[in-house]
Write an enzyme that holds these catalytic residues in place. Structure first.
Site, PDB file in Angstrom:
ATOM      1  N   ASP A  18       0.880  -1.074   0.009  1.00  0.00           N
ATOM      2  CA  ASP A  18       0.105  -0.079  -0.012  1.00  0.00           C
ATOM      3  C   ASP A  18       0.894   1.184   0.033  1.00  0.00           C
ATOM      4  O   ASP A  18       1.867   1.281   0.633  1.00  0.00           O
ATOM      5  CB  ASP A  18      -1.005  -0.035   1.174  1.00  0.00           C
ATOM      6  N   ASN A  66     -10.319  -2.540  -6.761  1.00  0.00           N
ATOM      7  CA  ASN A  66      -9.571  -1.684  -7.411  1.00  0.00           C
ATOM      8  C   ASN A  66     -10.176  -1.350  -8.657  1.00  0.00           C
ATOM      9  O   ASN A  66      -9.677  -0.360  -9.217  1.00  0.00           O
ATOM     10  CB  ASN A  66      -8.012  -2.059  -7.632  1.00  0.00           C
TER      11      ASN A  66
END
Length: 248
Positions: A18, A66
């Site tokens: 991340d 996503n």
């Protein structure tokens, strides 16, 4: 920099990679630049896993959520994936890395699905680090798909409902045959699983790091492993020393 090996090494490390976008924004760069920088860290993470004698390394590459990102960013991510597999697959194969892919492939474009299949097929016989790529992956979706498969097996008479237990479900999830992660690392300072390996990580240790993924280097990796080596994993029991104290 020479780093000492941790005294206790996990068999399986899973990483939530991340912070690529924030890394790029902090430098006035487009988000794509962060994703490309993150690919370099993937390469280094695989090398470090080999050095640390980790058997399985799972990377959360692209979640099923996503797809909600801007179309241009998703397109860039797909291009980076194509580039990574075409450029790095030969090297991974030379390094004896075995690639496995988890996640739902049904909705993927044929060329992407073909690249993922090729990565698995070409490295299937390798015996080094197993690199598990979580692509178009979401744990809730995985559990729903596993449940559907179990229902179909029951209807076909292959499974008796009275025999269904946690081992049954483990045999039908995407990671069947892969040991559960001992350690889950998340970069960027966030402290949540984000729909990643929720079934498999039931007894995992968690290490949350403030560094953004493009800054996650060998030193950060070994630091997380060192933190893991200091944890007392009990799996619902009590430490032997405490048990002796109770009995004395």
């Amino acid at each position: 920099m020479q780093l000492d090996r941790p005294s206790k090494t996990p068999t399986h490390v899973a990483i939530i990679m991340d912070g690529n976008g924030r890394w790029a924004s902090a430098r006035g760069l487009p988000r794509t630049a962060g994703h490309r920088a993150g690919v370099e860290r993937v390469r280094e993470a695989v090398r470090t896993a080999h050095e640390a004698k980790i058997d399985y390394l799972t990377l959360f590459a692209f979640s099923s959520e996503n797809w909600k990102r801007p179309e241009t960013e998703v397109s860039d991510l797909m291009s980076i994936l194509r580039y990574f597999i075409r450029k790095d697959l030969a090297e991974l194969h030379r390094e004896n890395v075995c690639v496995k892919v988890i996640g739902c492939r049904e909705s993927l474009k044929p060329d992407i699905r073909g690249l993922l299949d090729e990565a698995e097929d070409r490295t299937r016989g390798n015996s080094g680090v197993t690199l598990v790529i979580a692509f178009n992956y979401g744990s809730r979706n995985e559990l729903a798909r596993a449940t559907r498969l179990i229902v179909e097996a029951v209807q076909a008479g292959r499974i008796d409902t009275r025999s269904i237990n946690e081992h049954t479900l483990s045999a039908f999830v995407d990671t069947a045959g892969i040991p559960d992660p001992d350690l889950v690392i998340r970069t960027s300072g966030e402290q949540r699983l984000s729909n990643f390996l929720m079934w498999q990580a039931a007894y995992a240790e968690f290490v949350f790091l403030d560094c953004l993924w493009p800054d996650f280097d060998r030193e950060e990796f070994f630091g997380a492993l060192d933190e893991y080596s200091r944890r007392d994993r009990r799996f619902g029991t009590i430490p032997a020393r405490a048990e002796r104290a109770v009995g004395s």
